[in-house]
Scaffold this motif. Structure first.
Motif, mmCIF file in Angstrom:
data_model
loop_
_atom_site.group_PDB
_atom_site.id
_atom_site.type_symbol
_atom_site.label_atom_id
_atom_site.label_comp_id
_atom_site.label_asym_id
_atom_site.label_seq_id
_atom_site.Cartn_x
_atom_site.Cartn_y
_atom_site.Cartn_z
ATOM 1 N N THR B 107 0.427 -1.454 -0.133
ATOM 2 C CA THR B 107 -0.321 0.545 -0.382
ATOM 3 C C THR B 107 0.676 1.364 -0.079
ATOM 4 N N CYS B 108 0.587 1.746 -1.210
ATOM 5 C CA CYS B 108 1.001 3.190 -1.009
ATOM 6 C C CYS B 108 1.065 4.758 0.202
ATOM 7 N N ALA B 109 1.462 5.054 0.004
ATOM 8 C CA ALA B 109 1.837 6.541 1.138
ATOM 9 C C ALA B 109 0.716 7.049 1.271
ATOM 10 N N ARG B 113 -2.611 7.385 3.657
ATOM 11 C CA ARG B 113 -3.096 9.104 4.414
ATOM 12 C C ARG B 113 -4.771 8.457 4.355
ATOM 13 N N GLU B 114 -5.058 8.138 2.470
ATOM 14 C CA GLU B 114 -6.471 8.258 2.655
ATOM 15 C C GLU B 114 -7.701 6.557 3.178
ATOM 16 N N LEU B 115 -6.718 6.213 3.489
ATOM 17 C CA LEU B 115 -7.286 4.748 4.702
ATOM 18 C C LEU B 115 -7.985 5.380 6.168
ATOM 19 N N LEU B 116 -6.936 6.153 6.191
ATOM 20 C CA LEU B 116 -6.772 6.489 8.069
ATOM 21 C C LEU B 116 -7.717 8.449 7.682
ATOM 22 N N ASP B 117 -7.972 8.673 6.366
ATOM 23 C CA ASP B 117 -8.804 10.190 6.619
ATOM 24 C C ASP B 117 -10.479 9.585 6.787
ATOM 25 N N ILE B 128 -8.619 -0.726 -0.324
ATOM 26 C CA ILE B 128 -7.659 0.470 -1.339
ATOM 27 C C ILE B 128 -6.166 0.377 -1.795
ATOM 28 N N ASN B 129 -6.700 0.764 -2.944
ATOM 29 C CA ASN B 129 -4.745 0.812 -4.222
ATOM 30 C C ASN B 129 -4.920 1.439 -5.473
ATOM 31 N N CYS B 130 -3.845 1.542 -5.762
ATOM 32 C CA CYS B 130 -3.996 2.853 -6.906
ATOM 33 C C CYS B 130 -3.156 1.887 -8.400
#
Ligand SMILES: [Fe+3]
Ligand SMILES: [Mg+2]
Ligand SMILES: [Zn+2]
Ligand SMILES: [Zn+2]
Lengths: 329, 759
Positions: B107-109, B113-117, B128-130
């Motif tokens: 998982t990228c930075a 950030r989105e995961l914990l926001d 979540i991924n991109c």
């Protein structure tokens, strides 16, 4: 040397050298015996050579072994053994005393197996060109025309039965040959299987195939059946009868008991609905007192023998190749 | 001046956001043209002012997406065309034959950030991924890497996700596993029988872990068995259920700071821990780590890794665990479980609960294991994050499938200048591993659209990989000697082509004389080898049993040295029944069930047993690892002598070594000192023999390979000694020096031997 070991190399020799040369439908069955239809009668015919070293061992000698071996090859085909031939190859100077012992042991073995030795031959070869003595026996038996036991008959769901603890013969021979003494005496199981087989056939149970797991042990016999029938065989390690002293000896020597020769054990594959009945019949016979249901036939893993280990993992038990060279690092 | 350039890029440029990257640059610089996938990679045509094109080209490389790996880039001038827009051409079938597939990536930075926001629409979404992160290799059915060809095909994207997927300016443009709470995979918490348990799956998992239960958690390449690493009862229960009694367990920690409280973390270790591959990193454990001893009993090292999936991040973020044991979900050493039903079936009696989900894992892939020592990274197990990135090899060789060895097996397939080493499979004797071995081959053939006509295999006729290879129809099979393959593996990854001096030290390999080799110095190239020196032969009483019971090797070596261990009354034999001792000695003396071995691993075993470290092992190389671990007496500069018998093939004699160890034992010399003297003696003997071989042959390149080189004293020490002699030393870092790297060497050798154009 590996070509006589009963493992993959012998199978290769048969497939690549003998079968192409002698090829016929009877030989092609590649079972332990040939079935011959002669004048309405169905005969079973087999031959085997015995080159065991040492000639005398705990539980038997080359003579009794030569009788039992051929009797058993007939019996596991479902035949009633009748007549044997015996041919001897003696090294020049072989003690007459030893020969007498061996011959009288053969007589007793033949009596016990209810067969007659009806023809024979003797050759003496120069010193050094044979190790003491070799014996070849051939045998003829009669078999029910309806019976069709063969290594290609196993089918998914079938059950694998074994008549008793494995490895006794191979370990007894090794101990004698190498002068090893184990904590407890290990005695060869050499014995004729005709009467046990007769009891099993009398039950009328659906038996697909029987084997006496001699050279190459239970592992090689099961591999052959799996390959010939195009099925998988799965054994349960916990269910395989094994004497504590044989287990200990195998551990010390780094041997896998599944590959050790037996000379008085019967492996039978039968239909699942008859398994209980057949096992009970085995256990009633003195030679099958230690019998057990050791595994089953699967449609998965065709051609492979596998075993669920005591720890619960499933490992492949392949045809023995070049033991004892370790595969593990 | 206006111009148009055609730029061809090869490497890992698909499924990593490369085309949107190109699109955004073209947009930024106001260039026209197009970008499309080709057989060789990606082709770009851009048109605009000369100086802008130059800036575009520089940005193309310097700002490349994190997962892209540009192997080559060529530029040619073409005629200008009318038109002002820039377009992305969709992939077409058959255009992907030589493009490389990206591995699974942590998982990228941005996603984290989105995961914990709490304000983000994917707040707490476990998948979540991109384009810069997430699953690739393990969800791929076939190429090209497009959603219908992955296990994400089962999920239709919602309008919002689809819009991201279609937007070249989004981080999720063409992110194949793109998903959200509304449309993507979901977690489920199950009991041991596979029945759903109500409540929030993550919260349930955290509660049960805190209560000391064993939870099987579905990850990227398979399930993990997880327990709270700080609870010793839970760790012991896990060991008991999994039947893994002593082998160290890997531990996942939330961050580098926590890793640093458990282990000594160097700068290089930190970089490895935080790399997108997120391997397990072996590091020296701190004595005050506070973790229970049962995590890694008697081991100086601890294997640590950081969370790499959103699920793992959420576990730590919400559960505030200091450390979790995360070990492959399997019994004994069988392959890792991937399917939900399979996991429930095979983990019966092991896992109490399951944190599962409905995104299928299509390919097993264990965690990778690496270690860094003095700036040198060693690959112990090459799997997730590294597979299927190829090793670059010589061009122009025919394609080969190499099937590897028997233990720690991995296969390798070559195509052009790429050698694709497959993921770690395990020990082939297990039925599940043998099936996985076949899956691994089929999958490589699938994703490479390639079926080589040459198969390379080990010389050992009993290896299941050998048996499989020789059963294949209509292909040529080429047997390769084990240690030759080890050396060729090292040559291949270092792109050496000429003759080298190959030092192959390992446990077991089938020799051309039918004996068990393992302490070998070869003169080798890709086409053949000569055995220039080896450790002297000693019997291996009971074959493989002598590997499980190192005391047998001590008996064999002592006997070889002319000593009678029975008379010496050596303390290490105290625990062995007298009958067994006598029997094993006779087996060695009379060569009953005792093949001969020149194995270096067995020499380590013998010394370890002799000085009382252990008489039996429960996992591979356990005794040797402990012998290395006790080699700590830095002040000691004595060393044992070996007697080298000169000849066409030198024999490195061990008799005097054992006499010296016996004498030291009698004088009460410590284990640490004996270990040190042994290591130093072995090193200078090897260096001396190698030096002499170099003088007589003129060869300056030395390759070190084989599992014994996981011993850092050995690798670093030999490297230093040989460099002092002016030799060039090569080691392995892309693939393991152990048997996991064997298939690369087999492939390189078979490629040369099978190359009909070469005469
Ligand atoms: Fe090796
Ligand atoms: Mg026979
Ligand atoms: Zn991301
Ligand atoms: Zn969505």
């Amino acid at each position: 040397m590996g070509h006589g070991g009963g493992g993959r190399l012998s199978a290769d020799l048969f497939r690549n050298v003998f079968l192409p040369a002698f090829g016929n439908s009877i030989l092609g069955r590649a079972d332990d015996q040939a079935f011959l239809e002669i004048g309405g009668a169905r005969l079973a015919f087999t031959t085997d050579s015995f080159v065991v070293k040492p000639l005398f061992f705990r539980g038997g000698d080359i003579g009794s072994l030569a009788v039992h071996g051929t009797v058993n090859d007939l019996a596991v085909g479902g035949a009633t053994p009748l007549f044997l031939s015996a041919a001897f190859i003696l090294e020049e100077g072989f003690p007459l005393e030893c020969l007498r012992r061996i011959v009288s042991s053969m007589r007793e073995a033949a009596q016990r197996a209810s067969v007659q030795i009806v023809t024979g031959d003797t050759k003496v070869v120069e010193k050094g060109s044979c190790d003491g003595m070799f014996i070849n026996t051939a045998g003829i038996g009669i078999v029910d025309t309806h019976l069709h036991l063969s290594a290609d008959q196993a089918r998914p769901g079938d059950v694998v039965l074994l008549s008793g603890p494995i490895g006794d013969h191979g370990i007894a021979i090794l101990a004698e040959r190498e002068g090893l003494s184990f904590e407890a005496d290990i005695v060869s199981d050499t014995a004729p299987l005709h009467s046990l087989v007769a009891d099993l056939l009398a039950t009328g149970a659906t038996i697909r195939c029987m084997r006496d797991p001699t050279r190459g042990g239970v592992a090689s016999s099961c591999n052959e059946i799996a390959q010939t029938s195009g099925v998988g065989i799965q054994l349960e390690e916990k269910a395989i009868p094994l004497r504590e002293e044989v287990r200990g000896a195998c551990e010390l020597l780094g041997l896998d008991p599944l590959y050790i020769a037996n000379e008085g054990k019967l492996l039978a594959i039968c239909a699942p609905e008859d398994a209980e009945r057949l096992l009970a019949a085995m256990q009633r016979h003195p030679q099958g007192a230690g019998a057990s249901r050791i595994g089953s036939i699967t449609s998965a893993n065709s051609g492979l023998l596998t075993m669920r280990t005591a720890l619960g993992a499933t490992r492949i038990v392949d045809m023995l190749a070049n033991d004892p060279l370790p595969r593990i690092c | 001046m206006k111009a148009r350039k055609r730029i061809s890029v090869s490497g890992i440029v698909q499924g990593v956001g490369f085309r949107p990257h190109v699109y955004r640059l073209a947009y930024r610089y106001g260039l026209s043209g197009h970008v499309r996938n080709t057989v060789a990679g990606v082709t770009i045509e851009v048109q605009g002012p000369d100086d802008t094109l130059g800036r575009f080209l520089r940005s193309l490389e310097s700002e490349a997406p994190p997962l892209a790996r540009i192997a080559s880039l060529s530029v040619e001038e073409v005629a200008c065309l009318p038109g002002t827009d820039f377009t992305i051409h969709r992939s077409e079938a058959g255009e992907h034959a030589d493009t490389l597939i990206a591995p699974d990536i942590a998982t990228c930075a941005d996603c984290l950030r989105e995961l914990l926001d709490p304000a983000d629409r994917r707040y707490g979404y476990p998948f979540i991924n991109c384009t810069n992160c997430g699953p690739r290799f393990t969800i791929l059915k076939r190429i090209p890497y497009d959603r219908p060809n992955t296990s994400m095909a089962a999920f239709g994207m919602c309008a919002q996700c689809q819009a991201e997927y279609d937007d070249p300016f989004s981080r999720r443009f063409h992110a194949q596993p793109n998903a959200c709470w509304n449309c993507g995979p979901q977690l489920a918490f199950l009991d041991a029988e596979g029945n759903a348990v109500g409540g929030d799956p993550l919260a349930q998992t955290i509660d049960f872990l805190k209560a000391g239960w064993i939870v099987a958690i579905k990850g990227l390449g398979g399930f993990h068995l997880c327990v709270d690493a700080t609870q010793s009862a839970a760790v012991e229960e896990l060991r008991r259920c999994k039947r893994r009694f002593e082998k160290p367990l890997a531990v996942m920690v939330p961050d580098v700071a926590q890793a640093d409280s458990l282990c000594v973390v160097s700068e290089a270790d930190r970089a490895l821990l935080e790399s997108p591959q997120r391997p397990i990193v072996l590091m020296r454990a701190r004595s005050c780590s506070g973790l229970p001893e049962s995590i890694a009993p008697r081991s100086p090292d601890l294997g640590i890794f950081l969370p790499y999936t959103p699920i793992q991040h959420l576990l730590f973020a919400r559960g505030s665990f200091a450390a979790l044991v995360m070990t492959s979900a399997n019994l004994c050493e069988e392959p890792i479980c991937i399917e939900n039903d399979e996991a429930i079936d095979r983990l019966r009696g092991i896992a109490d609960y399951f944190l599962s989900h409905d995104r299928e894992i299509l390919l097993r892939c264990d965690d990778s294991v690496v270690r860094n020592f003095q700036g040198r990274t060693t690959m112990l197990r090459r799997s997730r994050g590294f597979v299927p990135v190829p090793v670059t090899i010589e061009r122009g060789l025919p394609g080969v499938l190499a099937v590897g060895g028997e233990l720690k097996s991995a296969v390798c397939m070559t195509k052009g200048e790429h050698a694709f080493v497959g993921q770690h499979i395990g020990d082939l004797e297990s039925l599940a591993a043998y099936q996985f071995f076949q899956e691994s081959i089929a999958h490589l053939e699938n994703i490479l659209e390639w079926k080589p006509s040459l198969i390379a295999h080990d010389l050992h006729p009993g290896y299941l990989s050998t048996q499989w290879a020789t059963q294949q129809q209509d292909v040529r099979t080429i047997p390769v000697q084990h240690h030759h393959a080890h050396i060729a593996s090292c040559m291949a990854e270092n792109q050496l082509a000429g003759r080298v001096i190959g030092v192959a030290l390992d446990g077991t390999g089938y020799g051309t004389d039918g004996q068990v080799w393992g302490g070998e110095i070869l003169i080798a190239d890709f086409r053949g080898f000569e055995r220039a020196a080896h450790l002297n032969y000693v019997p291996m009483p009971g074959g493989a049993q002598a590997i499980r019971e190192p005391w047998r090797m001590a008996v064999a070596y002592l006997d070889h040295a002319g000593g009678n261990c029975l008379e010496e009354g050596l303390p290490f034999l105290g625990s062995i029944p007298a009958g067994h001792l006598e029997m094993v000695r006779r087996m060695a003396v009379q060569r009953i069930r005792s093949p001969l071995t020149s194995s270096c691993g067995r020499l380590f075993d013998a010394v370890a047993a002799l000085i009382g470290l252990r008489t039996e092992v429960s996992f591979e190389a356990q005794a040797a690892i402990e012998l290395e671990a006790c080699c700590q007496d830095r002040m000691e500069d004595g060393e044992y002598c070996f007697f080298v018998q000169e000849g066409e093939c030198r024999a490195i004699g061990t008799a005097s070594l054992f006499e010296q160890i016996l004498a030291d034992l009698k004088h009460g010399v410590s284990q640490a000192t004996i270990s040190r003297r042994f290591h130093r003696g072995l090193l200078s003997t090897l260096a001396d023999v190698i030096h002499r071989i170099s003088l007589s042959t003129g060869i300056q390149d030395v390759c070190l390979s084989g599992g014994c080189f996981l011993n850092t004293h050995l690798t670093v020490g030999l490297d230093r000694l040989l460099r002092t002699e002016g030799l060039k030393v090569y080691t392995q870092s892309q693939v393991p020096c152990g048997d996991g790297g064997l298939s690369l060497g087999q492939a390189a050798i078979a490629g040369h031997l099978g190359d009909v154009s070469w005469r």
